[in-house]
Design an enzyme around this catalytic site. Structure first.
Site, PDB file in Angstrom:
ATOM      1  N   THR A  31      -6.394  -3.427   7.468  1.00 29.22           N
ATOM      2  CA  THR A  31      -6.271  -4.766   6.914  1.00 29.22           C
ATOM      3  C   THR A  31      -6.345  -5.807   8.022  1.00 29.22           C
ATOM      4  O   THR A  31      -6.621  -5.493   9.182  1.00 29.22           O
ATOM      5  CB  THR A  31      -5.010  -4.886   6.019  1.00 29.22           C
ATOM      6  N   THR A  76     -18.306 -25.442   0.878  1.00 27.68           N
ATOM      7  CA  THR A  76     -19.427 -25.495   1.815  1.00 27.68           C
ATOM      8  C   THR A  76     -20.568 -24.684   1.192  1.00 27.68           C
ATOM      9  O   THR A  76     -20.586 -23.458   1.270  1.00 27.68           O
ATOM     10  CB  THR A  76     -19.025 -24.868   3.172  1.00 27.68           C
ATOM     11  N   GLY A  92     -15.770 -16.499   1.063  1.00 28.18           N
ATOM     12  CA  GLY A  92     -15.210 -15.754   2.195  1.00 28.18           C
ATOM     13  C   GLY A  92     -15.540 -14.269   2.052  1.00 28.18           C
ATOM     14  O   GLY A  92     -16.433 -13.885   1.287  1.00 28.18           O
ATOM     15  N   TYR A 146      -2.636 -12.863  -5.826  1.00 33.44           N
ATOM     16  CA  TYR A 146      -1.668 -12.131  -6.652  1.00 33.44           C
ATOM     17  C   TYR A 146      -0.228 -12.649  -6.514  1.00 33.44           C
ATOM     18  O   TYR A 146       0.663 -12.168  -7.204  1.00 33.44           O
ATOM     19  CB  TYR A 146      -1.732 -10.621  -6.394  1.00 33.44           C
ATOM     20  N   SER A 183       0.802  -1.232   0.000  1.00 37.87           N
ATOM     21  CA  SER A 183       0.000   0.000   0.000  1.00 37.87           C
ATOM     22  C   SER A 183       0.835   1.281   0.000  1.00 37.87           C
ATOM     23  O   SER A 183       0.491   2.223  -0.716  1.00 37.87           O
ATOM     24  CB  SER A 183      -0.958   0.004   1.187  1.00 37.87           C
ATOM     25  N   LYS A 213     -10.392  -5.653  10.199  1.00 34.90           N
ATOM     26  CA  LYS A 213     -11.467  -5.098   9.358  1.00 34.90           C
ATOM     27  C   LYS A 213     -12.826  -5.117  10.055  1.00 34.90           C
ATOM     28  O   LYS A 213     -13.695  -4.311   9.732  1.00 34.90           O
ATOM     29  CB  LYS A 213     -11.564  -5.872   8.033  1.00 34.90           C
ATOM     30  N   ALA A 236     -13.904 -11.831   0.651  1.00 33.50           N
ATOM     31  CA  ALA A 236     -13.655 -11.252  -0.672  1.00 33.50           C
ATOM     32  C   ALA A 236     -14.815 -11.565  -1.614  1.00 33.50           C
ATOM     33  O   ALA A 236     -15.282 -10.699  -2.364  1.00 33.50           O
ATOM     34  CB  ALA A 236     -12.351 -11.795  -1.242  1.00 33.50           C
ATOM     35  N   GLY A 269      -4.859 -10.833  -9.923  1.00 32.07           N
ATOM     36  CA  GLY A 269      -5.060 -10.381  -8.544  1.00 32.07           C
ATOM     37  C   GLY A 269      -4.412  -9.040  -8.233  1.00 32.07           C
ATOM     38  O   GLY A 269      -4.954  -8.260  -7.461  1.00 32.07           O
ATOM     39  N   GLY A 303     -15.791 -19.600  -4.247  1.00 35.95           N
ATOM     40  CA  GLY A 303     -15.403 -19.261  -2.873  1.00 35.95           C
ATOM     41  C   GLY A 303     -16.477 -18.412  -2.217  1.00 35.95           C
ATOM     42  O   GLY A 303     -17.294 -17.785  -2.912  1.00 35.95           O
TER      43      GLY A 303
HETATM   44  P1  ATR Z   1     -11.553 -14.406   3.203  1.00 32.19           P
HETATM   45  O1  ATR Z   1     -10.185 -13.975   3.573  1.00 32.19           O
HETATM   46  O2  ATR Z   1     -11.896 -14.008   1.774  1.00 32.19           O
HETATM   47  O3  ATR Z   1     -12.631 -14.058   4.179  1.00 32.19           O
HETATM   48  P2  ATR Z   1     -11.882 -17.178   4.014  1.00 32.19           P
HETATM   49  O4  ATR Z   1     -12.966 -16.890   4.950  1.00 32.19           O
HETATM   50  O5  ATR Z   1     -10.624 -17.782   4.495  1.00 32.19           O
HETATM   51  O6  ATR Z   1     -11.451 -15.966   3.110  1.00 32.19           O
HETATM   52  O7  ATR Z   1     -12.547 -18.085   2.879  1.00 32.19           O
HETATM   53  C1  ATR Z   1     -11.816 -18.766   2.031  1.00 32.19           C
HETATM   54  C2  ATR Z   1     -12.684 -19.412   0.960  1.00 32.19           C
HETATM   55  O8  ATR Z   1     -11.820 -20.346   0.352  1.00 32.19           O
HETATM   56  C3  ATR Z   1     -13.875 -20.193   1.480  1.00 32.19           C
HETATM   57  O9  ATR Z   1     -14.886 -20.101   0.513  1.00 32.19           O
HETATM   58  C4  ATR Z   1     -13.334 -21.627   1.569  1.00 32.19           C
HETATM   59  O10 ATR Z   1     -14.292 -22.651   1.411  1.00 32.19           O
HETATM   60  P3  ATR Z   1     -15.180 -23.158   2.677  1.00 32.19           P
HETATM   61  O11 ATR Z   1     -16.193 -22.092   2.906  1.00 32.19           O
HETATM   62  O12 ATR Z   1     -15.785 -24.429   2.222  1.00 32.19           O
HETATM   63  O13 ATR Z   1     -14.221 -23.328   3.812  1.00 32.19           O
HETATM   64  C5  ATR Z   1     -12.422 -21.634   0.376  1.00 32.19           C
HETATM   65  N1  ATR Z   1     -11.373 -22.652   0.477  1.00 32.19           N
HETATM   66  C6  ATR Z   1     -10.273 -22.616   1.243  1.00 32.19           C
HETATM   67  N2  ATR Z   1      -9.524 -23.727   1.058  1.00 32.19           N
HETATM   68  C7  ATR Z   1     -10.184 -24.487   0.138  1.00 32.19           C
HETATM   69  C8  ATR Z   1      -9.923 -25.743  -0.503  1.00 32.19           C
HETATM   70  N3  ATR Z   1      -8.811 -26.428  -0.240  1.00 32.19           N
HETATM   71  N4  ATR Z   1     -10.814 -26.192  -1.410  1.00 32.19           N
HETATM   72  C9  ATR Z   1     -11.931 -25.469  -1.694  1.00 32.19           C
HETATM   73  N5  ATR Z   1     -12.225 -24.297  -1.125  1.00 32.19           N
HETATM   74  C10 ATR Z   1     -11.371 -23.798  -0.236  1.00 32.19           C
END
Ligand code: ATR
Length: 278
Positions: free
Chosen positions: A61, A153, A129, A221, A16, A65, A131, A242, A127
């Site tokens: 960060t 999930t 999470g 990235y 940054s 957050k 992001a 990224g 995904g």
């Molecule tokens: P963020 O930093 O964006 O909040 P996070 O909460 O760590 O990230 O989420 C990571 C994402 O990567 C989730 O969608 C996770 O899937 P789950 O919700 O099923 O846990 C996904 N993820 C991480 N490792 C994974 C893997 N080996 N295979 C598939 N998905 C994965």
């Protein structure tokens, strides 16, 4: 003299300062961007010290957050929905929270690939999470007609969709279902940490279908060319990287702080070179 900064832990290797110093230079503004590394145990005390520093704005960060929210005077709608703030603007002594992650990402696609991001585009997010949530929010805000979310999930993908009343435009999918229909989308965005260095041989999905005319994007990235993107490239997709998201979320924060519109093309090219040199 403008004063900006970043809070987080650890942040010694943050990119940054480089981005914001270039933006300040571009706008011929006299200012600084400082790192405030705060240990989790000291957060409550240090955040009060930060109030006294009279900054004009700062980024937030990992891992703060969410924790920052209780110290804000105001929060914008996107950040409130996302439950996460990555940018604080200080206005008349008040702290106002924003989240530029999703909108920065969508702006970076719109800038570089306007032909891929149209209202009628169909987008798949891999995904679920933080992001993914930000990107989903920004895509719906832009009026994109279909935005599906696939996750290991599936219930987490469902949650994001339901939180935004997105059922008409979005289906939650398993990773296997997504893998089978990867070639049905205009844009596929990988938002998980899978494939991040040092696990750069991993990809959240296997790509094995022709993808001509599609845009594949990864928020990871490091490395620049993830296994996910490498496979997509082999099957004919255009790529979005990224580092572009990282860059544009920073630009968006800078715009919020300074009300300026920096010319970013050249800075982005230099940023890519800087990352490749590291
Ligand atoms: P963020 O930093 O964006 O909040 P996070 O909460 O760590 O990230 O989420 C990571 C994402 O990567 C989730 O969608 C996770 O899937 P789950 O919700 O099923 O846990 C996904 N993820 C991480 N490792 C994974 C893997 N080996 N295979 C598939 N998905 C994965």
């Amino acid at each position: 003299m403008l004063r900006f900064g970043l809070i987080g832990f650890p942040i010694a290797h943050s990119l940054s300062p480089w981005i914001h110093n270039r933006l300040l230079e571009d706008q011929q503004l006299n200012g600084s961007y400082e790192l405030f590394e705060i240990e989790p145990a000291d957060f409550n005390k240090e955040i009060l010290n930060l109030k006294k520093k009279e900054l004009d704005g700062f980024n937030v960060t990992v891992p703060y957050k969410e924790r920052i929210i209780e110290y804000l005077d105001e929060i914008d709608e996107a950040a409130r929905f996302l439950g996460a703030v990555n940018t604080v603007k200080v206005k008349d002594g008040k702290w106002i929270g924003y989240n530029t992650d999703g909108v920065g990402y969508v702006t970076s696609i719109a800038d570089r690939y306007p032909e891929h991001l149209k209202e009628l585009s169909e987008v798949l997010i891999l995904g679920s999470g933080g992001a993914a949530r930000g990107i989903y929010y920004a895509l719906l805000q832009r009026g994109i007609s279909r935005v599906d979310i696939a996750n290991r999930t599936v219930a987490k993908a469902e949650h994001i969709i339901d939180d935004l009343n997105g059922r008409e435009k979005s289906s939650p999918l398993s990773i296997e279902e997504a893998e089978r229909k990867l070639d049905k989308y205009d844009i596929v965005v990988q938002t998980s940490s899978v494939g991040m260095s040092p696990n750069d041989q991993q990809s959240i999905v296997k790509v094995d279908k022709k993808l001509d005319g599609a845009l594949f994007s990864d928020i990871v990235y490091r490395p620049k060319l993830t296994m996910f993107l490498k496979q997509a490239q082999e099957f004919g997709a255009d790529l979005h990287f990224g580092y572009e998201m990282l860059f544009h979320q920073a630009v968006y924060a800078f715009k919020i702080w300074t009300n300026t519109s920096p010319e970013t093309k050249k800075i982005l090219i230099d940023f890519e070179r800087k990352l490749e040199g590291e």
